[in-house]
Design a protein around this motif. Structure first.
Motif, short mmCIF file in Angstrom:
data_model
loop_
_atom_site.label_atom_id
_atom_site.label_comp_id
_atom_site.label_asym_id
_atom_site.label_seq_id
_atom_site.Cartn_x
_atom_site.Cartn_y
_atom_site.Cartn_z
N GLU A 20 29.25 40.49 33.21
CA GLU A 20 30.40 39.52 32.74
C GLU A 20 31.41 39.25 33.75
O GLU A 20 31.55 40.18 34.65
N ASP A 21 31.51 37.90 34.23
CA ASP A 21 32.53 37.42 35.24
C ASP A 21 33.87 38.12 35.07
O ASP A 21 34.06 37.86 33.57
N ILE A 22 34.82 38.21 35.93
CA ILE A 22 36.15 38.30 35.94
C ILE A 22 36.85 37.22 36.36
O ILE A 22 36.63 36.68 37.62
N LYS A 23 38.01 36.91 35.91
CA LYS A 23 38.75 35.83 36.32
C LYS A 23 39.96 36.36 37.30
O LYS A 23 40.70 37.49 36.91
N SER A 24 40.22 35.70 38.49
CA SER A 24 41.35 36.02 39.26
C SER A 24 42.32 34.79 39.11
O SER A 24 42.06 33.85 38.79
N ILE A 25 43.45 35.49 39.14
CA ILE A 25 44.69 34.48 38.99
C ILE A 25 45.62 34.60 40.22
O ILE A 25 45.81 35.41 40.88
N TYR A 26 46.07 33.26 40.56
CA TYR A 26 46.63 33.14 41.86
C TYR A 26 48.06 32.41 41.67
O TYR A 26 47.96 31.26 41.92
N PRO A 27 49.22 33.30 41.47
CA PRO A 27 50.21 32.73 41.11
C PRO A 27 50.83 32.03 42.20
O PRO A 27 51.82 31.11 42.00
N GLN A 28 50.76 32.48 43.43
CA GLN A 28 51.34 31.87 44.77
C GLN A 28 50.21 32.12 45.72
O GLN A 28 49.18 32.86 45.78
N PRO A 29 50.28 31.34 46.83
CA PRO A 29 49.36 31.36 48.12
C PRO A 29 49.42 32.77 48.55
O PRO A 29 50.64 33.41 48.72
N GLY A 30 48.28 33.44 48.67
CA GLY A 30 48.19 34.81 49.32
C GLY A 30 48.34 35.76 48.03
O GLY A 30 48.18 37.06 48.30
N TRP A 31 48.57 35.63 46.70
CA TRP A 31 48.83 36.55 45.68
C TRP A 31 47.45 36.45 45.03
O TRP A 31 46.75 35.31 44.71
N CYS A 32 46.95 37.53 44.40
CA CYS A 32 46.02 37.76 43.39
C CYS A 32 46.09 38.62 42.39
O CYS A 32 46.26 39.70 42.87
N GLU A 33 46.04 38.24 40.93
CA GLU A 33 46.07 39.12 40.17
C GLU A 33 44.77 39.20 39.16
O GLU A 33 44.31 38.03 39.35
N GLN A 34 44.70 40.12 38.42
CA GLN A 34 43.67 39.96 37.23
C GLN A 34 44.30 40.63 36.07
O GLN A 34 45.30 41.32 35.78
N ASP A 35 43.80 40.24 34.82
CA ASP A 35 44.23 40.57 33.54
C ASP A 35 43.83 42.03 33.36
O ASP A 35 42.34 42.16 32.95
N PRO A 36 44.55 43.16 33.13
CA PRO A 36 43.82 44.67 33.04
C PRO A 36 43.25 44.60 31.65
O PRO A 36 42.14 45.39 31.49
N MET A 37 43.66 43.75 30.56
CA MET A 37 42.97 43.80 29.38
C MET A 37 41.68 43.32 29.52
O MET A 37 40.60 43.42 28.82
N GLU A 38 41.61 42.24 30.24
CA GLU A 38 40.01 41.48 30.59
C GLU A 38 39.15 42.73 31.20
O GLU A 38 38.05 42.53 31.01
N LEU A 39 39.60 43.40 32.16
CA LEU A 39 38.74 44.16 32.79
C LEU A 39 38.39 45.32 31.79
O LEU A 39 37.31 45.94 31.92
N TRP A 40 39.33 46.05 30.86
CA TRP A 40 38.69 46.59 29.74
C TRP A 40 37.66 46.19 28.97
O TRP A 40 36.83 46.58 28.49
N SER A 41 38.01 44.84 28.30
CA SER A 41 37.20 44.27 27.53
C SER A 41 35.82 43.95 27.96
O SER A 41 34.99 44.15 27.28
N SER A 42 35.97 43.47 29.29
CA SER A 42 34.67 43.24 29.81
C SER A 42 33.69 44.50 29.90
O SER A 42 32.47 44.35 29.78
N THR A 43 34.44 45.62 30.07
CA THR A 43 33.70 46.75 30.16
C THR A 43 33.13 47.31 28.57
O THR A 43 31.92 47.57 28.72
N GLN A 44 33.67 46.81 27.71
CA GLN A 44 33.43 47.26 26.38
C GLN A 44 32.10 46.49 26.01
O GLN A 44 31.11 46.91 25.54
N THR A 45 32.17 45.24 26.38
CA THR A 45 31.39 44.19 26.19
C THR A 45 30.11 44.48 26.89
O THR A 45 28.82 44.64 26.25
N CYS A 46 30.17 45.00 28.29
CA CYS A 46 28.92 45.25 29.14
C CYS A 46 28.07 46.34 28.29
O CYS A 46 26.82 46.50 28.44
N MET A 47 28.98 47.38 28.14
CA MET A 47 28.43 48.48 27.71
C MET A 47 27.58 48.28 26.24
O MET A 47 26.68 48.96 26.03
N ARG A 48 28.41 47.70 25.53
CA ARG A 48 27.65 47.33 24.08
C ARG A 48 26.38 46.46 24.34
O ARG A 48 25.24 46.86 23.54
N LEU A 49 26.42 45.48 24.87
CA LEU A 49 25.12 44.47 25.14
C LEU A 49 24.10 45.16 25.93
O LEU A 49 23.13 45.09 25.53
#
Length: 586
Positions: A115-144
């Motif tokens: 499963e692909d993961i989205k990155s969030i760029y609030p400002q130049p040089g900043w990079c964030e990710q949603d912790p809940m997406e990291l967890w849910s994508s792990t669940q999805t990959c394991m299940r499928l």
């Protein structure tokens, strides 16, 4: 039977025929077991063999032969276990995607899901990710992935799970609710530049290097935690309430996999991930209280440090509920283990960034030339720790993604090889992809990307080729620093990661290094390392077997063809270009 005789010796030709006929009729291990006993009767059976034995078995039970039944049950259980397809799973949570891969005992991939993961760029040089997406994508990959495996073979049994992950990416959550207090701050994020400057001004960049093996840099988790404490009120409040948990992605996923806030989820981190906080003592493999105090981080908010191969807990829910989680290792160390690198051997991973690691065995080698000293792996809490020298480059494969997503000159990464081979050279173009500064061996947060040497002759093919060559040039810088620290150059290099499917890039890498490059058939060495870590604890894999030279044999080699004169000229030009990228950012 007398000692030394076998069933076949005592049988008449008629009974041998009965034996063959009966075995042909047998459809499972249940019947086969009964046939063997039936064929030991002194006289030829007048009934069909299976029926005679079943009647005999009933008679035996009526005579109270409980011990005999117990032995037969134990044997049947062993045979049923042998009939199962036993696998070990590996969670590979990376910067751009999450994967779950199932391996058999030969180390072959049975099935996987990504499963692909989205990155969030609030400002130049900043990079964030949603912790809940990291967890849910792990669940999805394991299940499928599990569903795919059971569709292939209903007898699949997953014996255990290993985890590998993007390192340094930092998450804060509340242990009372299990909810994140802020988005994850990704490893190459630059928002902590001012904090880093503040600490360096108090002393030097290498104040904590002897203890932790690391320089003070925006790269590591301690400065990210410091930023969260200073800038996120919810984090400061949770610290006051003693309910704040800090962790990298391994800790966050292990916490949720083992039940989270409601199910008593564990708060742990393995030695390879913990070492990237800039607060772990390399010798004791525990948090250094003095360093943590200087960053203002309470030890109570940090995870317990564990080895790479031991039982951390079991899966709390889903199709893999109850399965042991018994391997955890940071992605680059996992790739080193997946390559089965012994002391003196090295690998280079071409992922979002570039990461060259040299296994130095039990020796802690402090770098004097801009590299990192880090644990490589510890395959059990009582096992000896292997260490490594590491060169981490922030921008690797992501520069190829930028050609597609940023300036739109390719449609997919595979286009770069076609474009690169359509021209003889770069036409004098050099690309320094310092999108988030430069890490090893330069450590320049103030560097920025540079595309130099453009003329009206320049086409997208020249830029694509310059981008691929930049991956190789950056790796050359790390390898040169490694040679300075170790006193000798590597004679060969193993590679993995998505970009290694590009044959042009690997051939140029071999040319610019002047050494052979080896690419395994399965380039997902990171997940393989996590599977090895879990498998060693389970007894699924044996350490001596893993490091055997014939465990994995399928590979392709790239040999250098460039002359030393041409190699030197190209690399000198690259060094000129990279120094021009310094001191660009404020």
């Amino acid at each position: 039977l007398r000692e030394g005789e076998c069933v076949e010796d005592k049988m008449s030709e008629k009974r041998k025929w009965h034996r063959r006929s009966a075995i042909e009729k047998a459809c499972d291990a249940y019947h086969v077991r009964r046939l063997v006993i039936a064929l030991n009767e002194d006289s030829a059976p007048s009934l069909p063999v299976e029926e005679k034995y079943l009647r005999r078995d009933t008679s035996a039970k009526s005579s109270g032969s409980a011990e005999s039944d117990k032995r037969r049950g134990q044997k049947r259980g062993r045979r049923e276990e042998e009939a199962m397809l036993e696998l070990v799973g590996a969670i590979d949570q990376g910067t751009q995607s999450t994967r779950f891969i199932l391996y058999d005992k030969a180390g072959a991939v049975v099935t996987k899901h990504q499963e692909d993961i989205k990155s969030i760029y609030p400002q130049p040089g900043w990079c964030e990710q949603d912790p809940m997406e990291l967890w849910s994508s792990t669940q999805t990959c394991m299940r499928l992935a599990l569903e795919k495996a059971t569709e292939k073979d209903a007898s699949v049994v997953v014996k255990g799970i290993g985890l590998t992950n993007q390192r340094e990416t930092t998450i804060a959550w509340d242990r009372k609710t299990g909810k994140p207090l802020h988005n994850a701050i990704v490893w190459h994020d630059l928002r902590t530049t001012d904090i880093v400057k503040r600490y360096i001004e108090k002393g030097s960049r290498d104040d904590f290097r002897e203890c932790t093996g690391l320089p003070i840099s925006t790269y590591f988790s301690a400065v990210k935690i410091r930023w969260l404490i200073e800038n996120v009120p919810a984090v400061a409040k949770a610290l006051e309430d003693n309910s704040c948990c800090f962790g990298t992605v391994d800790s966050w996923l292990l916490y949720n996999l083992t039940g989270g806030a409601q199910g008593g989820g564990v708060h742990v981190s393995d030695i390879t991930n913990a070492s990237r906080y800039l607060m772990m003592n390399l010798k004791t493999l525990q948090w250094d209280e003095g360093v943590a105090e200087k960053f203002g981080v309470p030890l109570s908010a940090l995870p317990k440090i564990v080895s790479n191969s031991e039982l951390y807990g079991t899966v709390a829910e889903g199709g893999l509920k109850g399965v042991p989680i018994c391997g955890c290792i940071g992605d680059q160390q996992a790739a080193t283990l997946g390559h089965r690198c012994k002391p003196g051997e090295a690998k280079n991973t071409y992922g979002t960034g570039l990461f060259l690691l040299l296994n130095t065995g039990e020796n802690i080698v402090q770098s004097k030339h801009g590299l990192l000293t880090t644990p490589c792996f510890q395959l059990g809490p009582n096992e000896k720790t292997h260490y490594a020298l590491e060169g981490a480059v922030a921008t690797g494969g992501v520069s190829v993604s930028w050609l597609r997503d940023g300036i739109g000159i390719i449609e997919n990464p595979q286009d770069t090889e076609t474009l690169a081979t359509s021209v003889e050279d770069t036409g004098g173009v050099y690309f320094v992809p310092a999108f988030s500064g430069l890490l090893a061996p330069y450590w320049r947060e103030d560097a920025r990307g540079l595309l130099i040497g453009l003329t009206q002759y320049t086409t997208r093919a020249h830029i694509a080729r310059a981008t691929l060559e930049a991956l190789a040039f950056q790796s050359r810088g790390v390898l040169d620093a490694m040679a300075e620290d170790c006193g000798e150059r590597l004679s060969a290099l193993r590679v993995d990661g998505g970009a290694t499917s590009n044959n042009f890039m690997l051939q140029f890498q071999s040319d610019i290094l002047g050494i052979p490059i080896t690419r395994p058939e399965n380039v997902e060495s990171t997940a393989m390392g996590a599977a090895f870590a879990a498998g060693v604890h389970l007894g699924f894999f044996d350490k001596s077997e893993i490091f055997s030279s014939d465990f994995v044999t399928a590979e392709q080699k790239f040999q250098p063809t460039m002359t030393e004169e041409v190699r030197r000229a190209k690399y000198d030009k690259w060094l000129d270009a990279i120094t021009r990228s310094f001191a660009w950012a404020d």
